[in-house]
Design a protein around this motif. Structure first.
Motif, PDB file in Angstrom:
ATOM      1  N   UNK A  74       0.829  -1.202   0.000  1.00 12.34           N
ATOM      2  CA  UNK A  74       0.000   0.000   0.000  1.00 12.34           C
ATOM      3  C   UNK A  74       0.869   1.260   0.000  1.00 12.34           C
ATOM      4  N   UNK A  75       1.955   1.253   0.793  1.00 16.53           N
ATOM      5  CA  UNK A  75       2.871   2.409   0.803  1.00 16.53           C
ATOM      6  C   UNK A  75       3.516   2.608  -0.569  1.00 16.53           C
ATOM      7  N   UNK A  76       3.880   1.501  -1.205  1.00 14.68           N
ATOM      8  CA  UNK A  76       4.481   1.590  -2.537  1.00 14.68           C
ATOM      9  C   UNK A  76       3.519   2.172  -3.556  1.00 14.68           C
ATOM     10  N   UNK A  77       2.273   1.735  -3.514  1.00 14.42           N
ATOM     11  CA  UNK A  77       1.254   2.274  -4.423  1.00 14.42           C
ATOM     12  C   UNK A  77       1.078   3.772  -4.192  1.00 14.42           C
ATOM     13  N   UNK A  78       1.007   4.159  -2.935  1.00 15.58           N
ATOM     14  CA  UNK A  78       0.844   5.572  -2.599  1.00 15.58           C
ATOM     15  C   UNK A  78       2.014   6.388  -3.131  1.00 15.58           C
ATOM     16  N   UNK A  79       3.217   5.860  -2.973  1.00 12.31           N
ATOM     17  CA  UNK A  79       4.413   6.560  -3.452  1.00 12.31           C
ATOM     18  C   UNK A  79       4.382   6.753  -4.962  1.00 12.31           C
ATOM     19  N   UNK A  80       3.950   5.728  -5.695  1.00 14.34           N
ATOM     20  CA  UNK A  80       3.863   5.826  -7.161  1.00 14.34           C
ATOM     21  C   UNK A  80       2.857   6.894  -7.561  1.00 14.34           C
ATOM     22  N   UNK A  81       1.710   6.908  -6.919  1.00  9.48           N
ATOM     23  CA  UNK A  81       0.708   7.934  -7.234  1.00  9.48           C
ATOM     24  C   UNK A  81       1.237   9.327  -6.924  1.00  9.48           C
ATOM     25  N   UNK A  82       1.915   9.482  -5.797  1.00  2.51           N
ATOM     26  CA  UNK A  82       2.476  10.782  -5.432  1.00  2.51           C
ATOM     27  C   UNK A  82       3.545  11.229  -6.438  1.00  2.51           C
ATOM     28  N   UNK A  83       4.396  10.295  -6.861  1.00  2.00           N
ATOM     29  CA  UNK A  83       5.423  10.613  -7.862  1.00  2.00           C
ATOM     30  C   UNK A  83       4.805  11.121  -9.157  1.00  2.00           C
ATOM     31  N   UNK A  84       3.639  10.606  -9.501  1.00  2.00           N
ATOM     32  CA  UNK A  84       2.965  10.987 -10.741  1.00  2.00           C
ATOM     33  C   UNK A  84       2.010  12.164 -10.550  1.00  2.00           C
ATOM     34  N   UNK A  85       2.054  12.758  -9.377  1.00  2.00           N
ATOM     35  CA  UNK A  85       1.230  13.940  -9.126  1.00  2.00           C
ATOM     36  C   UNK A  85      -0.248  13.642  -8.960  1.00  2.00           C
TER      37      UNK A  85
END
Length: 113
Positions: A74-85
């Motif tokens: 879940x943290x990894x998914x959140x990080x990917x979404x944040x990286x993509x704005x």
């Protein structure tokens, strides 16, 4: 009960903010699904409702538990979404799901009022 509570929250946000909403339950992580959400040029919003498992089981042959694996994904998914704005929100409901959902409902109602 849990899905009904989350649907009520979702409908309140949809109706008040006039935005499309959807609810999906169960562990579904972006690395194994929803690839278009990560890559799509449109704005996406993911609300990730986490809860602490009543009983966290060890992964056989490993020094960690399934709860740790789920939280890391879940943290990894959140990080990917944040990286993509992408707009994203993670909410941890704690061990008492009923209480956590009640707290979340009140917070959302206050936020969209």
């Amino acid at each position: 009960m849990n899905e009904k509570s989350l649907q009520t929250i979702r409908h309140a946000v949809r109706d008040k903010k006039k935005v499309a909403t959807v609810l999906g339950l169960r562990p579904r992580f972006l690395h194994s699904r929803d690839k278009p959400t990560k890559a799509a040029p449109i704005a996406a919003f993911l609300a990730d409702y986490l809860r602490t498992d009543a009983k966290d089981l060890p992964v056989p042959g490993q020094k960690f538990t399934f709860g740790i694996v789920k939280a890391a994904q879940a943290r990894g998914d959140f990080a990917v979404l944040a990286e993509r704005g992408r707009r994203a929100l993670r909410v941890h409901l704690g061990k008492n799901l009923k209480s956590g959902l009640a707290t979340l409902t009140k917070a959302v109602q206050k936020a969209i009022a």
